[in-house]
Design a protein around this motif. Sequence first.
Motif, PDB file in Angstrom:
ATOM      1  N   HIS A  86      -6.676   4.005   4.789  1.00 52.38           N
ATOM      2  CA  HIS A  86      -6.196   2.691   5.193  1.00 52.38           C
ATOM      3  C   HIS A  86      -7.351   1.681   5.200  1.00 52.38           C
ATOM      4  O   HIS A  86      -8.084   1.577   6.185  1.00 52.38           O
ATOM      5  CB  HIS A  86      -5.572   2.814   6.593  1.00 52.38           C
ATOM      6  CG  HIS A  86      -4.908   1.565   7.068  1.00 52.38           C
ATOM      7  ND1 HIS A  86      -3.637   1.548   7.581  1.00 52.38           N
ATOM      8  CD2 HIS A  86      -5.326   0.287   7.109  1.00 52.38           C
ATOM      9  CE1 HIS A  86      -3.311   0.320   7.926  1.00 52.38           C
ATOM     10  NE2 HIS A  86      -4.324  -0.477   7.649  1.00 52.38           N
ATOM     11  N   ARG A 111       9.005   0.365  -1.310  1.00 50.95           N
ATOM     12  CA  ARG A 111       8.054   0.454  -0.201  1.00 50.95           C
ATOM     13  C   ARG A 111       8.670  -0.109   1.076  1.00 50.95           C
ATOM     14  O   ARG A 111       9.720  -0.737   1.066  1.00 50.95           O
ATOM     15  CB  ARG A 111       6.771  -0.300  -0.550  1.00 50.95           C
ATOM     16  CG  ARG A 111       6.256  -0.051  -1.956  1.00 50.95           C
ATOM     17  CD  ARG A 111       4.774   0.230  -2.026  1.00 50.95           C
ATOM     18  NE  ARG A 111       4.453   1.536  -1.508  1.00 50.95           N
ATOM     19  CZ  ARG A 111       4.574   2.683  -2.212  1.00 50.95           C
ATOM     20  NH1 ARG A 111       5.019   2.672  -3.434  1.00 50.95           N
ATOM     21  NH2 ARG A 111       4.250   3.829  -1.653  1.00 50.95           N
ATOM     22  N   ASP A 123       2.376  10.655   6.575  1.00 50.09           N
ATOM     23  CA  ASP A 123       2.332   9.453   5.735  1.00 50.09           C
ATOM     24  C   ASP A 123       2.711   9.738   4.280  1.00 50.09           C
ATOM     25  O   ASP A 123       2.780   8.820   3.470  1.00 50.09           O
ATOM     26  CB  ASP A 123       0.988   8.737   5.829  1.00 50.09           C
ATOM     27  CG  ASP A 123      -0.178   9.660   5.528  1.00 50.09           C
ATOM     28  OD1 ASP A 123      -0.558  10.437   6.418  1.00 50.09           O
ATOM     29  OD2 ASP A 123      -0.696   9.620   4.408  1.00 50.09           O
ATOM     30  N   ALA A 124       2.967  11.008   3.936  1.00 55.31           N
ATOM     31  CA  ALA A 124       3.462  11.307   2.589  1.00 55.31           C
ATOM     32  C   ALA A 124       4.928  10.902   2.437  1.00 55.31           C
ATOM     33  O   ALA A 124       5.385  10.670   1.319  1.00 55.31           O
ATOM     34  CB  ALA A 124       3.306  12.792   2.286  1.00 55.31           C
ATOM     35  N   ARG A 164       5.873   7.726  -3.304  1.00 56.43           N
ATOM     36  CA  ARG A 164       5.038   7.499  -2.123  1.00 56.43           C
ATOM     37  C   ARG A 164       3.614   7.997  -2.378  1.00 56.43           C
ATOM     38  O   ARG A 164       3.340   8.694  -3.346  1.00 56.43           O
ATOM     39  CB  ARG A 164       5.646   8.214  -0.917  1.00 56.43           C
ATOM     40  CG  ARG A 164       7.157   8.045  -0.770  1.00 56.43           C
ATOM     41  CD  ARG A 164       7.608   7.702   0.625  1.00 56.43           C
ATOM     42  NE  ARG A 164       7.256   6.341   0.988  1.00 56.43           N
ATOM     43  CZ  ARG A 164       7.970   5.253   0.623  1.00 56.43           C
ATOM     44  NH1 ARG A 164       9.030   5.357  -0.115  1.00 56.43           N
ATOM     45  NH2 ARG A 164       7.582   4.056   1.002  1.00 56.43           N
ATOM     46  N   GLY A 165       2.716   7.613  -1.481  1.00 59.49           N
ATOM     47  CA  GLY A 165       1.322   8.044  -1.581  1.00 59.49           C
ATOM     48  C   GLY A 165       0.528   7.227  -2.580  1.00 59.49           C
ATOM     49  O   GLY A 165       0.936   6.127  -2.963  1.00 59.49           O
ATOM     50  N   GLN A 184      -0.985   5.492  -5.782  1.00 59.94           N
ATOM     51  CA  GLN A 184      -0.320   4.983  -6.977  1.00 59.94           C
ATOM     52  C   GLN A 184      -1.335   4.891  -8.117  1.00 59.94           C
ATOM     53  O   GLN A 184      -2.460   4.475  -7.898  1.00 59.94           O
ATOM     54  CB  GLN A 184       0.234   3.575  -6.718  1.00 59.94           C
ATOM     55  CG  GLN A 184       0.965   3.403  -5.407  1.00 59.94           C
ATOM     56  CD  GLN A 184       1.265   1.945  -5.105  1.00 59.94           C
ATOM     57  OE1 GLN A 184       1.873   1.243  -5.915  1.00 59.94           O
ATOM     58  NE2 GLN A 184       0.832   1.464  -3.948  1.00 59.94           N
ATOM     59  N   SER A 186       0.831  -1.200   0.000  1.00 62.35           N
ATOM     60  CA  SER A 186       0.000   0.000   0.000  1.00 62.35           C
ATOM     61  C   SER A 186       0.864   1.247   0.000  1.00 62.35           C
ATOM     62  O   SER A 186       1.921   1.281   0.615  1.00 62.35           O
ATOM     63  CB  SER A 186      -0.879   0.014   1.243  1.00 62.35           C
ATOM     64  OG  SER A 186      -1.427   1.310   1.399  1.00 62.35           O
ATOM     65  N   GLY A 187       0.415   2.279  -0.681  1.00 63.15           N
ATOM     66  CA  GLY A 187       1.155   3.532  -0.687  1.00 63.15           C
ATOM     67  C   GLY A 187       0.597   4.563   0.262  1.00 63.15           C
ATOM     68  O   GLY A 187       1.257   5.538   0.573  1.00 63.15           O
ATOM     69  N   SER A 188      -0.626   4.379   0.706  1.00 58.45           N
ATOM     70  CA  SER A 188      -1.317   5.438   1.428  1.00 58.45           C
ATOM     71  C   SER A 188      -1.774   5.003   2.810  1.00 58.45           C
ATOM     72  O   SER A 188      -2.548   4.065   2.954  1.00 58.45           O
ATOM     73  CB  SER A 188      -2.539   5.894   0.633  1.00 58.45           C
ATOM     74  OG  SER A 188      -3.249   6.849   1.374  1.00 58.45           O
ATOM     75  N   LEU A 189      -1.281   5.712   3.817  1.00 60.60           N
ATOM     76  CA  LEU A 189      -1.778   5.459   5.169  1.00 60.60           C
ATOM     77  C   LEU A 189      -3.040   6.260   5.432  1.00 60.60           C
ATOM     78  O   LEU A 189      -3.849   5.910   6.275  1.00 60.60           O
ATOM     79  CB  LEU A 189      -0.737   5.866   6.208  1.00 60.60           C
ATOM     80  CG  LEU A 189       0.602   5.151   6.208  1.00 60.60           C
ATOM     81  CD1 LEU A 189       1.631   5.991   5.495  1.00 60.60           C
ATOM     82  CD2 LEU A 189       1.048   4.890   7.619  1.00 60.60           C
ATOM     83  N   SER A 190      -3.178   7.387   4.715  1.00 63.53           N
ATOM     84  CA  SER A 190      -4.281   8.296   5.044  1.00 63.53           C
ATOM     85  C   SER A 190      -5.613   7.642   4.692  1.00 63.53           C
ATOM     86  O   SER A 190      -6.651   7.986   5.240  1.00 63.53           O
ATOM     87  CB  SER A 190      -4.126   9.611   4.281  1.00 63.53           C
ATOM     88  OG  SER A 190      -3.878   9.341   2.919  1.00 63.53           O
ATOM     89  N   LEU A 232       3.724   1.413   7.475  1.00 62.58           N
ATOM     90  CA  LEU A 232       2.521   1.545   8.299  1.00 62.58           C
ATOM     91  C   LEU A 232       2.608   0.651   9.525  1.00 62.58           C
ATOM     92  O   LEU A 232       1.973   0.905  10.533  1.00 62.58           O
ATOM     93  CB  LEU A 232       1.286   1.136   7.511  1.00 62.58           C
ATOM     94  CG  LEU A 232       0.929   1.894   6.250  1.00 62.58           C
ATOM     95  CD1 LEU A 232       1.391   1.130   5.039  1.00 62.58           C
ATOM     96  CD2 LEU A 232      -0.567   2.096   6.184  1.00 62.58           C
TER      97      LEU A 232
END
Lengths: 212, 212
Positions: free
Chosen positions: A104, B174, B95-96, A174-175, A177, A98-102, B101
């Motif tokens: 999830h 990653r 997270d950027a 990052r972020g 994709q 995954s690229g994004s934690l925001s 995570l």
Amino acid sequence: TPHRLELRTAGTIFIEVPVFALLQQVLAATVTVFEQEHFQGKCLEFTSECCNIQECGLDNIRSIRVESGAWVGFEHHDFQGQQFILERGEYPHWDAYSGSLSYHVERLMSLRPIYCSHQSSRMIIFEKENFLGRSVEICDDYPSLQAMGWMMPEVGSMHVQCGAFVCYQYPGYRGQQYIMECERHSGDYQHCRTWGSHCQTPQIQSIRRIQH
Amino acid sequence: TPHRLELRTAGTIFIEVPVFALLQQVLAATVTVFEQEHFQGKCLEFTSECCNIQECGLDNIRSIRVESGAWVGFEHHDFQGQQFILERGEYPHWDAYSGSLSYHVERLMSLRPIYCSHQSSRMIIFEKENFLGRSVEICDDYPSLQAMGWMMPEVGSMHVQCGAFVCYQYPGYRGQQYIMECERHSGDYQHCRTWGSHCQTPQIQSIRRIQH
């Protein structure tokens, strides 16, 4: 314009080389997906796309081993939602790909091989929607678009001339994709809504090629 | 062996080109850090390393704008803990720039420029600790080490001959990030404990160069 490969048989057949390369890759791509983290639980091997892993008997995908080729996983059935680029190697849990934690949500419900020819990759990025405004040709990997002279943190539209690229929301890959392929949409991505059903911003700050 | 740049003055001075390039970069590097997300709240500009942002009057760093150069941020004071590679562009929240995570601690307490010459980057990765076992020379970006023929998901040790690289736990750049520079430790990273104080596994599946 693609080169022509001439095969002499009884007569003469012409095969478009990109199509030929495409077939080779799709045949070569193999991925093993597991229902549990760390390659545990029920597993399935795929050599072609799967539009709904629940119909294949898994309730979710929680770890992945890519044996060959490059793949893209999706949050939802039928290749919808967040995209997860998967290249050869081991992904023991969701946050490995995954690229994004925001945003999830630990779901990977469909996946398919990435179609990209073995030729060099090339795309044009545009400042505005519908291929308008300033443009730059890209044929390499760029961990920072701003470092290479693209002064804004957004891209308005894109045209992939050959190969495939991954675009990322933030620098350093990052972020969110987004996979961009010349073999899909004729390589045209005229607005951020066409980059993926999960795309909510035209922000793109790094881009790299997909290579097998 | 580095090229020599000959400057004619009253006499003759010799300057090692890598040192010269190094100085240029460090002088050029500029980053603005903000106490709140989305570039809000108190902010500070740095052109050189900061070993403790609390001593500079910020309680934490929650968004970052890299104006020039490449930087590495650290979870703790004095360049300890998780490493966050920061290249030119905008990072509106933690997270950027975070890669992991699974270990989610929103702290960035120190940062410094990445020292890498403008020459081509080159490193050797080894199968085992202390530069033993099979080895491969790397001078490009590899989103998947396995795809380029490195069959295991780990690296035992590394020697950076020139430039700087980022190593990542998972394919596609990653997971945990580790900065490797020829100007530090003489470019020698003989065991995963030397990759960073946060490193708990020799797992490395993608590597890329840092370029300005």
